[in-house]
Design an enzyme around this catalytic site. Sequence first.
Site, short mmCIF file in Angstrom:
data_model
loop_
_atom_site.label_atom_id
_atom_site.label_comp_id
_atom_site.label_asym_id
_atom_site.label_seq_id
_atom_site.Cartn_x
_atom_site.Cartn_y
_atom_site.Cartn_z
N GLU A 48 0.82 -1.21 0.00
CA GLU A 48 0.00 0.00 0.00
C GLU A 48 0.86 1.26 0.00
OE1 GLU A 48 -3.12 0.64 -0.47
OE2 GLU A 48 -3.56 -1.47 -0.79
N TYR A 131 -6.67 6.58 4.56
CA TYR A 131 -6.85 5.65 3.44
C TYR A 131 -6.02 4.38 3.66
CZ TYR A 131 -6.19 3.34 -0.99
OH TYR A 131 -6.12 2.37 -1.95
N ASP A 149 -9.38 7.27 -1.95
CA ASP A 149 -8.24 7.93 -2.59
C ASP A 149 -8.71 8.45 -3.94
OD1 ASP A 149 -8.52 5.69 -4.14
OD2 ASP A 149 -6.39 5.16 -4.15
#
Length: 404
Positions: A48, A131, A149
């Site tokens: 991520e 996020y 996002d």
Amino acid sequence: MASRTPKSEFRTPNLNRITGLLLRWFSANARELPWRRTRDPYAIWVSEIMLQQTQVKTVIPYWTAWMAELPTVAAVAKASPDKIHKLWEGLGYYSRARNLQQAARQIVEKHGGKFPAHFDDVLALPGIGRYTAGAICSIAFNQPTPILDGNVIRVLTRVFGTSKNPKEKETNAQLWKLAEALVASAAKYRTTRSSQRKEAHSKTGNSQSLLTSAATRARNYSALNQSLMELGALVCTPRNPQCGICPAQKLCVAFRENRVAELPNLGKRDAATARHFVAFVAERNGHFLVRQRPADVVNAHLWEFPNMEILNGKFNPNLAAKSALGVEPSSLQPLCTVKHSITRYRITLEAFRVNLKRTRKIRLSEIGVWRTPAQLQQLAFTAAHGKILRSTSHHGPVPKSAGR
Ligand code: SF4
């Protein structure tokens, strides 16, 4: 099962129907990505962070190399900063790598090296915003934590047809609530036996569809969030979205009202600013002069060749070299020009190879250090200076009287 979106200008397609369409589509179309083969929160966290501002195809080799070199949180915590920077070299936004290491050290100190499973603990780690915390908790632990996002904003503003700027506080808060309602609604969704059979024999031939067993159905929060990411990345793209194959098309307000190209409404963008730099590649007895960027600037701690910004358009390369290196060059030759962008800056970097008259006069404490080509290979360079470094190997030495 009526469902409601937050009170706003958002139109209200049925959330459960959207959820069902997204889950079925993701089940049949999810890309095979290396971090999707694991539920290790550490591995998902690394993916991520790398995926922030960076495309999947770029990230795959970096993630693979990182996981091979640093397979655990403890390994990241113990690694030298040089190793961290080297593994990140070329990915850009290097503060991400430094935050990863800081966070790894916190995990070791506060959580005994085990990646925390509570959203608030994840959010408290350096470099992790709402996020990323939502993505890790939903994907690794299947928690109903929302994500929002750029990709998800694009999908939601189009599907729900809002023309308000998603950067505005109130609209952004509404989008978060919508993302929260969507992921929560995934708990209610069950694939039917016929759809399971259909998925198992879908044209992709992917018999390991993510939602074809009771065990994987239990991971609906993970799948729903990933379906939003995937739809934004592959189908509902900024330009030329593929509405013809989109699973949400029949519910999409923007598609129905022919407003796809208008959304999301991101307002006016700041114009890009052009900047011009010159860099100098000085060589002495097979050693090159390089320097490390300070801690408080963009690309902190990375390596580069001595350089300076040209502020008034025209410049004299010899005088610029003297200014950047502290001594006048005896010869100088154009090497390459690198163009790149950082945030809103469009940068042109002209590199010259130089011979120096009196290298002993260089105040190394201010200008840099001499390193062999083999040593340079161990250093992490900024992307632009890495290109200059590679181009040096394609050129011979500077002719003694060139450029004078
Ligand atoms: Fe995006 Fe088009 Fe799908 Fe609407 S129909 S969500 S605009 S790809």
